[in-house]
Scaffold this motif. Sequence first.
Motif, short mmCIF file in Angstrom:
data_model
loop_
_atom_site.label_atom_id
_atom_site.label_comp_id
_atom_site.label_asym_id
_atom_site.label_seq_id
_atom_site.Cartn_x
_atom_site.Cartn_y
_atom_site.Cartn_z
N ALA A 12 0.82 -1.21 0.00
CA ALA A 12 0.00 0.00 0.00
C ALA A 12 0.85 1.26 0.00
O ALA A 12 0.59 2.21 -0.73
CB ALA A 12 -0.94 -0.01 1.20
N GLY A 34 -4.47 -1.60 -4.97
CA GLY A 34 -5.58 -1.98 -4.10
C GLY A 34 -6.02 -3.41 -4.33
O GLY A 34 -6.30 -4.14 -3.38
N GLY A 48 -10.79 -3.84 -2.80
CA GLY A 48 -9.45 -3.28 -2.70
C GLY A 48 -9.12 -2.38 -3.87
O GLY A 48 -8.53 -1.32 -3.70
N GLY A 52 -8.34 1.54 -3.68
CA GLY A 52 -7.06 1.97 -4.22
C GLY A 52 -7.20 3.08 -5.24
O GLY A 52 -6.43 4.04 -5.24
#
Length: 67
Positions: A12, A34, A48, A52
């Motif tokens: 990340a 993500g 995700g 992201g």
Amino acid sequence: MALRPFTFAIIATLGLAACGDTVTEQALIGGAVGAGAGAVVGGSVLTGAAIGVGANVLYCEVANNDC
């Protein structure tokens, strides 16, 4: 199991720190990071990716003046 949170944090941090030159590039980079983070922690890849995209575009367009 103990490496998952650490791995997620590294992915990340590195991924979201990379801004693209356009909003499209920023969205692609954020989405890829993500999705990868979602897969690493065993969560939803789509969720995700969506997080992201939003996080990277927001960071690059609003918070980071170096992009």
